[in-house]
Design a protein around this motif. Structure first.
Motif, PDB file in Angstrom:
ATOM      1  N   MET A  75       0.800  -1.316   0.092  1.00 33.60           N
ATOM      2  CA  MET A  75       0.117  -0.029  -0.001  1.00 33.60           C
ATOM      3  C   MET A  75       1.057   1.248   0.057  1.00 33.60           C
ATOM      4  O   MET A  75       0.214   2.313  -0.007  1.00 33.60           O
ATOM      5  CB  MET A  75      -0.877   0.125   1.083  1.00 33.60           C
ATOM      6  CG  MET A  75      -1.731  -1.318   1.367  1.00 33.60           C
ATOM      7  SD  MET A  75      -2.657  -1.775  -0.033  1.00 33.60           S
ATOM      8  CE  MET A  75      -3.940  -0.476   0.089  1.00 33.60           C
ATOM      9  N   ALA A  76       2.022   1.239   0.284  1.00 29.86           N
ATOM     10  CA  ALA A  76       2.869   2.572   0.490  1.00 29.86           C
ATOM     11  C   ALA A  76       3.093   2.827  -1.245  1.00 29.86           C
ATOM     12  O   ALA A  76       3.195   2.236  -2.154  1.00 29.86           O
ATOM     13  CB  ALA A  76       4.380   1.903   0.720  1.00 29.86           C
ATOM     14  N   ALA A  77       3.074   4.074  -1.253  1.00 30.27           N
ATOM     15  CA  ALA A  77       3.145   4.879  -2.582  1.00 30.27           C
ATOM     16  C   ALA A  77       3.044   6.369  -2.182  1.00 30.27           C
ATOM     17  O   ALA A  77       2.635   6.800  -1.239  1.00 30.27           O
ATOM     18  CB  ALA A  77       1.773   4.639  -3.433  1.00 30.27           C
ATOM     19  N   LEU A  78       3.653   7.185  -3.210  1.00 34.96           N
ATOM     20  CA  LEU A  78       3.490   8.752  -3.335  1.00 34.96           C
ATOM     21  C   LEU A  78       2.161   8.790  -4.050  1.00 34.96           C
ATOM     22  O   LEU A  78       2.218   8.597  -5.171  1.00 34.96           O
ATOM     23  CB  LEU A  78       4.712   9.444  -3.487  1.00 34.96           C
ATOM     24  CG  LEU A  78       5.800   9.772  -2.863  1.00 34.96           C
ATOM     25  CD1 LEU A  78       6.493  10.912  -3.085  1.00 34.96           C
ATOM     26  CD2 LEU A  78       5.213  10.066  -1.335  1.00 34.96           C
ATOM     27  N   LEU A  79       1.376   9.775  -3.639  1.00 33.57           N
ATOM     28  CA  LEU A  79      -0.030   9.760  -4.444  1.00 33.57           C
ATOM     29  C   LEU A  79       0.006  11.120  -5.471  1.00 33.57           C
ATOM     30  O   LEU A  79       1.146  11.598  -5.431  1.00 33.57           O
ATOM     31  CB  LEU A  79      -1.268   9.967  -3.339  1.00 33.57           C
ATOM     32  CG  LEU A  79      -1.472   8.906  -2.182  1.00 33.57           C
ATOM     33  CD1 LEU A  79      -2.892   9.050  -1.775  1.00 33.57           C
ATOM     34  CD2 LEU A  79      -1.139   7.333  -2.898  1.00 33.57           C
ATOM     35  N   SER A  80      -1.127  11.158  -6.042  1.00 36.97           N
ATOM     36  CA  SER A  80      -1.070  12.092  -7.170  1.00 36.97           C
ATOM     37  C   SER A  80      -0.555  13.458  -6.964  1.00 36.97           C
ATOM     38  O   SER A  80       0.138  14.038  -7.786  1.00 36.97           O
ATOM     39  CB  SER A  80      -2.333  12.222  -7.988  1.00 36.97           C
ATOM     40  OG  SER A  80      -3.125  12.521  -6.964  1.00 36.97           O
ATOM     41  N   ALA A  81      -1.088  14.245  -5.985  1.00 36.33           N
ATOM     42  CA  ALA A  81      -0.534  15.573  -5.806  1.00 36.33           C
ATOM     43  C   ALA A  81       0.931  15.518  -5.312  1.00 36.33           C
ATOM     44  O   ALA A  81       1.590  16.495  -5.747  1.00 36.33           O
ATOM     45  CB  ALA A  81      -1.659  16.207  -4.661  1.00 36.33           C
ATOM     46  N   THR A  82       1.089  14.855  -4.274  1.00 36.01           N
ATOM     47  CA  THR A  82       2.583  14.818  -3.718  1.00 36.01           C
ATOM     48  C   THR A  82       3.446  14.643  -4.945  1.00 36.01           C
ATOM     49  O   THR A  82       4.622  14.985  -4.754  1.00 36.01           O
ATOM     50  CB  THR A  82       2.481  13.790  -2.661  1.00 36.01           C
ATOM     51  OG1 THR A  82       1.535  14.059  -1.835  1.00 36.01           O
ATOM     52  CG2 THR A  82       3.673  14.057  -1.751  1.00 36.01           C
ATOM     53  N   GLY A  83       2.893  13.410  -5.675  1.00 33.29           N
ATOM     54  CA  GLY A  83       3.686  12.941  -6.923  1.00 33.29           C
ATOM     55  C   GLY A  83       4.372  13.957  -7.767  1.00 33.29           C
ATOM     56  O   GLY A  83       5.429  14.114  -8.408  1.00 33.29           O
ATOM     57  N   PRO A 180      -6.491  11.278   4.087  1.00 36.72           N
ATOM     58  CA  PRO A 180      -5.861  10.905   2.936  1.00 36.72           C
ATOM     59  C   PRO A 180      -4.312  11.356   2.867  1.00 36.72           C
ATOM     60  O   PRO A 180      -4.175  12.585   3.370  1.00 36.72           O
ATOM     61  CB  PRO A 180      -6.856  11.521   1.931  1.00 36.72           C
ATOM     62  CG  PRO A 180      -7.497  12.545   2.622  1.00 36.72           C
ATOM     63  CD  PRO A 180      -7.816  12.175   4.080  1.00 36.72           C
ATOM     64  N   GLY A 181      -3.727  11.015   1.973  1.00 32.29           N
ATOM     65  CA  GLY A 181      -2.383  11.275   1.837  1.00 32.29           C
ATOM     66  C   GLY A 181      -1.604  12.016   0.795  1.00 32.29           C
ATOM     67  O   GLY A 181      -0.535  11.728   0.104  1.00 32.29           O
ATOM     68  N   GLY A 182      -2.553  12.882   0.360  1.00 33.83           N
ATOM     69  CA  GLY A 182      -1.793  14.026  -0.861  1.00 33.83           C
ATOM     70  C   GLY A 182      -2.523  13.512  -2.064  1.00 33.83           C
ATOM     71  O   GLY A 182      -1.650  13.670  -3.117  1.00 33.83           O
ATOM     72  N   GLY A 183      -3.730  12.980  -2.272  1.00 31.14           N
ATOM     73  CA  GLY A 183      -4.168  12.895  -3.638  1.00 31.14           C
ATOM     74  C   GLY A 183      -5.190  14.037  -4.052  1.00 31.14           C
ATOM     75  O   GLY A 183      -5.442  14.783  -3.381  1.00 31.14           O
TER      76      GLY A 183
END
Ligand code: NAD
Length: 317
Positions: A75-83, A180-183
């Motif tokens: 499940m670890a990832a950098l999401l769309s906005a943070t990416g 949520p983590g930055g999407g």
């Protein structure tokens, strides 16, 4: 149905609730939660937990060996906005973590992998309405590129090496337990918090931006169902389209107003508007419905009711 599970990135928005659900099903000691930090203390203290950097192959391998893990949820990832802010970091984390887990499965160290994809695999040239399972995928975000390429590698590892990897293109996920983590769909969680705290919300997307969304309970159910289904039933080894509800900021605000009439919304689109504009507004998920009987339970008003009820409890505590 015995299984020994490792969840990588367990402290995130989805990982937190997935860990709880998998522990209910398989037993607390059979589900090892892991993350790069211990920021979610309730999760860290609720069962076996290890610090694992998803970019560290040996750390994942050692944990799988030490605990006889057969199934990994990555499940670890950098999401769309943070990416978009950290493109190279997004590429590094999202791709290398996937390769580590796929290579462990290829070598026989683990038997089954869950890796989430996203509606971000689609782009401005994709048909926006009822986006089909098989269609044009020309993503314009780094995040979307990592998910699209990840899907190709999942299918390749399945076809070439027989790896049992399963995936879903999650829409925006809405939940009350972890933030949520930055999407790009984060507004649909923030709006409920702000409705209760301040009775008003300034949305970073414009009022008529329709995006595919899903309540967390449905997303967890889909994940568990997909992982439990017999392998012969699966026709997709890249990632399944998955759909529940589509709505605009204006429509979610109307839904909140039914419960909280004093609520008001304003709009101030930022860089995330361009990302949202490149994504579909609704998804055709017939293949998932046919292959493994997927169906969702929460519509917009049911979700609003549940979100406000649960968040009210949280804030009054
Ligand atoms: P999140 O950002 O909330 O959580 C990710 C977790 O990964 C965090 O706890 C973070 O600490 C951890 N992490 C970051 N770097 C790490 C590293 N190097 N090693 C180990 N852990 C690390 O994300 P989420 O919303 O829970 O998403 C989980 C997955 O689902 C991701 O692959 C995401 O792309 C996908 N997804 C999520 C949504 C959504 O709406 N939440 C939609 C589509 C797809």
């Amino acid at each position: 149905m015995s299984s020994k599970i490792l969840i990588i990135g367990a402290c995130g928005q989805i990982g937190t609730e997935l860990t709880t659900k998998l522990r209910e099903i398989y037993g607390v000691d059979n589900v090892i939660a892991s993350d790069i930090n211990t920021r979610k203390l309730d999760l860290v203290n609720s069962g076996p937990f290890e610090i694992i950097d998803a970019k560290n192959f040996n750390a994942i391998k050692d944990c799988c060996k030490n605990h006889n893990i057969d199934t990994v949820y990555l499940m670890a990832a950098l999401l769309s906005a943070t990416g978009e802010k950290y493109p190279m970091e997004a590429w590094d984390l999202n791709m290398n973590s996937l390769f580590h887990v796929l290579n462990l499965a290829k070598g026989g160290a683990i038997k089954k992998v869950f890796w989430p994809s996203s509606i971000a695999v689609f782009g401005p040239t994709t048909p926006r309405e009822n986006t089909p399972q098989h269609t044009i995928c020309e993503p314009t975000t780094v995040y979307g590129i990592t998910k699209q390429v990840g899907e190709r590698w999942c299918e390749y590892y399945h076809n070439k090496y027989g790896v049992d990897v399963r995936s879903i293109r999650y829409p925006g996920i809405i939940s009350h337990k972890a933030m949520p983590g930055g999407g790009t769909t984060d507004y649909a969680v923030e709006i409920y918090h702000e409705a209760l705290k301040n009775s008003t919300y300034e949305c970073f997307l414009s009022e008529n931006t329709s995006l595919p969304m899903m309540f967390m309970d449905d997303a967890i159910k889909a994940t568990v169902d997909l992982m439990q289904v017999n392998t012969e039933q699966l026709s997709i080894r890249s990632a399944y389209n998955l759909s529940a509800i589509s709505f605009t900021p204006k429509e979610i605000a109307e839904s909140i107003k039914k419960q909280l009439p004093e609520f008001s919304i304003s709009y101030n689109p930022d860089f995330r508007q361009a990302i949202a504009d490149s994504w579909p507004s609704s998804i055709d998920d017939n293949v998932a419905r046919k292959d493994w009987n997927w169906q969702h339970s929460f519509d917009l008003d049911a979700m609003t009711k549940e979100m406000l009820t649960q968040l009210k409890k949280k804030y009054s505590a």
